[in-house]
Design an enzyme around this catalytic site. Structure first.
Site, short mmCIF file in Angstrom:
data_model
loop_
_atom_site.label_atom_id
_atom_site.label_comp_id
_atom_site.label_asym_id
_atom_site.label_seq_id
_atom_site.Cartn_x
_atom_site.Cartn_y
_atom_site.Cartn_z
N GLU A 268 -46.65 10.11 -12.57
CA GLU A 268 -47.71 10.36 -11.57
C GLU A 268 -49.01 9.99 -12.26
OE1 GLU A 268 -50.62 11.69 -9.84
OE2 GLU A 268 -49.94 13.72 -10.30
N CYS A 302 -56.71 12.91 -9.63
CA CYS A 302 -56.09 11.59 -9.43
C CYS A 302 -56.19 11.19 -7.96
CB CYS A 302 -54.66 11.58 -9.92
SG CYS A 302 -53.69 12.88 -9.23
C1 UN1 Z 1 -53.91 15.47 -9.82
O1 UN1 Z 1 -55.11 15.21 -9.78
O2 UN1 Z 1 -53.19 15.11 -10.79
O3 UN1 Z 1 -54.08 16.62 -4.02
C2 UN1 Z 1 -53.21 16.30 -8.81
C3 UN1 Z 1 -54.81 17.18 -4.83
C4 UN1 Z 1 -54.21 18.24 -5.71
C5 UN1 Z 1 -53.40 17.66 -6.80
C6 UN1 Z 1 -54.05 16.63 -7.63
N1 UN1 Z 1 -53.39 19.13 -4.91
O4 UN1 Z 1 -55.97 16.88 -4.95
#
Ligand code: UN1
Length: 515
Positions: A268, A302
Site C-alpha cells: 500500500e 497517502c
Molecule cells: C494512509 O495514509 O496510509 O483514507 C492511510 C484515509 C485513512 C487511511 C489513510 N482512513 O485517509
C-alpha cells in the site's frame, strides 16, 4: 514539558511510556536490545518523548523463532475464540482512546481529532474482525465426477510481517494485525522509527489482553528498528506475507525482495490523488472536501488530495473560494482544537516541501496561495509550514511525484474525458473523486473508462476511507488491499479439496487409465 496544558504527561503515564524502552517484544516481557538508540521528538514542540534501543539481527532471529512456535499453537484456537481476544483488544482500546489519540497526535503531529479518529479506526477494525472470525468461508462447487465433493477452505498462512509508516502510526498496523490474528496468523510489526512510542503503547495494550487470556508469547511481536529490520523481514522465507505501507521507493524494494523468494506481498504505497470538479459540482461541498483532503494530516496521508482538475467555466470561482478558505486556516499546535493544520513530521519533510515549491515554480507553476516555513510565536518547532496552492500542468515532473506535504496543484479541463485522462495520467493509482451533479459524468468516472484507482468516490473527497471497504490502489500504489471487504483472503492460504465418497476412481477430464 514546562506547561503541560494538553495533558501529554498524564497520557504517556497511562500508556506506560517511559524514558527508555527496549525495541523488541513478543507480547510478554520486553527483550533487551543492543542497537542504536532511537529518540522520538515531537514535531509539535520539538521535545523528546522517549528513547528506544533498536532491535538488531540477533533479536530479530530470536523473535522469528518465538513467533514460529506461537503459530503452531495460535492456529489451533478456533477462529471465533481468536475473535474473542480481538474483541477484548477493541474494548481495551475504547478505554485508552483519549490517551492513545493524544500520543498519536503529539508524536506524529496530526490534529487531536484525527488522532482520536485513528484510534476509532482501530476499534472499528476490531469489531469488523470479530464478526469476520465467524465468516472465514470458502465456496463449494460441483465436481464433474460422480460421488465426488469439491470445496475450498482457507487456512492460516503463518507469520505476517507488518511494515507501517509514520503517518498512521497505529491504525494501519491494526488493519493488518487484527485481521491476521483472527485468521490464525501471528504478526511481527516493524513500525516507523519516527513514531516508536505510539507502537510501544499499542504493544502494551495488546500484550495485556494476551497475557490475561494465557495466550503464549510470540502471537503479536514488535521490532523497532530502521530499514535494516524491514530488509531482514522482506528477505526471510519464514515470513509468509509482508504487508508494507509507505513510499513507492520502499515498496519497490520490499516487493522485489519478497518476489525473489516467491513470498506474498501486500503493498500500500504512494498516491497522487485528484478531485475532478465538474461545472455541475456543489461548490460548498467541493471546497470542504478539497481543503480537508489537501491540508488534513498536513497533506501527509497517502490519500491526501494533491491535484484539483477543475472545469474551465468554474475555474476562477473555485480558485477564489479556495484562496478564501486557505486564508481562514489556523496553523499551530495540533493538540489545540482551534487549529486546522499541525506540523510536518520532521525537518526532512520540511526540506522536501520547500524543494517541491521551488521546483513547481521552476517548471512554470504560479502561486495561488504561496507556501513557506512558519516560525515565531505559536510555532514551537521548525516543522510548521503554510498549506500552499499552485496552478500547474499535470505533466510537470513535480506534479507527477507524491510530495508528502500540504501542496495542492490546480489545473483546468474542458471535457469530462479529458479530466479523466488527466486524473489517470500519473504513475500512482490510490484514490480519486469527482464532484458532480451529473449522473452521466459520475457513471463514466466509475466505469471501466473512468478512474483507474483503487478508490473512486463521488461527491466526497479522496481521503477518509472507511475500514469496511478494501483499502489500496493500482499501479505504483502497489496493488494490495487491506482492511475491510474480503481483504482477509490475503492473510490466509487457500486450499481446494476434492473428496471421493464412491467405490470407483474416475479420473478427471475423462482420462481412461485401466489396468
Ligand atoms: C494512509 O495514509 O496510509 O483514507 C492511510 C484515509 C485513512 C487511511 C489513510 N482512513 O485517509
Amino acid at each position: 514539558m514546562s506547561q503541560d496544558i494538553f495533558g501529554i504527561q498524564a497520557a504517556l503515564k497511562s500508556l506506560g511510556i517511559k524514558d527508555l524502552h527496549q525495541g523488541a517484544s513478543t507480547g510478554m516481557e520486553w527483550i533487551k536490545t543492543s542497537g542504536d538508540v532511537i529518540s522520538s521528538y515531537s514535531p509539535v514542540d520539538g521535545l523528546l518523548i522517549g528513547k528506544v534501543n533498536a532491535a538488531k539481527q540477533d533479536t530479530y532471529d530470536a523473535v522469528v523463532n518465538i513467533a514460529n512456535q506461537a503459530f503452531s499453537q495460535w492456529r489451533q484456537i478456533p477462529a471465533p475464540k481468536r475473535g474473542e481476544i480481538v474483541r477484548q483488544v477493541g474494548d481495551r482500546l475504547r478505554g485508552k482512546k483519549e490517551a492513545l489519540g493524544k500520543l498519536v497526535s503529539y508524536e506524529m503531529g496530526k490534529s487531536l481529532q484525527e488522532g482520536l479518529g485513528e484510534v476509532q479506526e482501530m476499534i472499528d477494525i476490531c469489531d469488523f474482525a470479530v464478526g469476520l472470525s465467524r465468516q472465514l468461508h470458502g465456496f463449494t462447487m460441483h465436481s464433474e465426477r460422480p460421488q465426488h465433493r469439491m470445496y475450498e477452505q482457507y487456512h492460516p498462512i503463518g507469520i505476517v510481517g507488518i511494515i507501517s509508516a509514520f503517518n498512521f502510526p497505529v491504525a494501519v498496523w491494526s488493519w493488518n494485525a487484527m485481521i491476521a490474528l483472527i485468521c490464525g496468523d501471528v504478526c511481527i510489526w516493524k513500525p516507523s522509527e519516527k513514531t516508536p512510542m505510539s507502537a510501544i503503547a499499542c504493544q502494551q495494550i495488546l500484550s495485556e489482553v494476551l497475557k490475561e487470556n494465557n495466550i503464549p508469547e510470540g502471537v503479536s511481536n514488535l521490532l523497532i528498528g530502521d530499514f535494516r529490520i524491514g530488509e531482514l523481514m522482506s528477505h526471510d522465507p519464514r515470513l509468509s506475507l509482508i504487508s508494507a505501507t509507505g513510499s513507492t521507493r520502499m515498496g519497490k524494494k520490499v516487493g522485489a525482495a519478497v518476489g525473489a523468494r516467491l513470498g506474498r506481498a501486500l503493498l500500500e504505497l504512494g498516491g497522487n490523488n485528484a478531485i475532478i470538479i465538474s461545472e455541475t459540482a456543489d461548490l460548498k461541498m467541493t471546497i470542504i472536501g478539497a481543503v480537508f483532503g489537501a491540508i488534513g494530516t498536513a497533506g501527509q496521508r497517502c490519500t491526501s488530495t494533491r491535484r484539483l482538475i477543475i472545469h474551465e467555466r468554474i475555474y476562477e470561482d473555485v480558485k477564489s473560494r479556495l484562496k478564501e478558505a486557505y486564508n481562514q486556516l489556523k496553523i499551530g499546535s495540533p493538540l489545540d482544537p482551534a487549529n486546522h493544520v499541525g506540523p510536518l513530521i520532521d525537518q526532512n519533510a520540511v526540506e522536501l516541501y520547500l524543494k517541491a515549491i521551488v521546483q513547481v515554480k521552476k517548471e512554470g507553476g504560479k502561486a495561488v496561495v504561496e507556501g513557506g516555513v512558519l516560525n515565531g510565536k505559536g510555532f514551537q518547532s521548525a516543522c510548521y509550514v503554510k498549506p500552499a496552492i499552485y496552478e500547474a500542468e499535470n505533466s510537470f515532473e513535480i506534479v507527477q511525484a507524491e510530495t508528502f506535504a500540504p501542496i495542492l496543484y490546480l489545473m483546468k479541463y474542458t471535457t469530462i474525458e479529458e479530466a479523466i485522462f488527466i486524473q489517470n495520467n500519473v504513475p500512482q493509482g490510490l484514490s480519486s473523486a469527482i464532484m458532480t451533479s451529473n449522473l452521466r459524468e459520475s457513471e463514466l468516472f466509475l466505469s471501466h473508462m473512468g478512474s483507474d484507482c483503487g478508490i473512486a468516490n463521488v461527491n466526497i473527497g479522496t481521503s477518509g476511507a472507511e475500514i469496511g471497504g478494501a483499502f489500496g490502489g493500482e499501479k505504483e500504489t502497489g496493488g494490495g488491499r487491506e482492511s475491510g471487504s474480503d481483504a482477509w483472503k490475503y492473510y490466509m492460504r487457500r486450499q481446494t479439496n476434492t473428496i471421493n465418497y464412491g467405490t470407483d476412481l474416475p479420473l478427471a477430464q475423462g482420462i481412461q487409465f485401466g489396468f
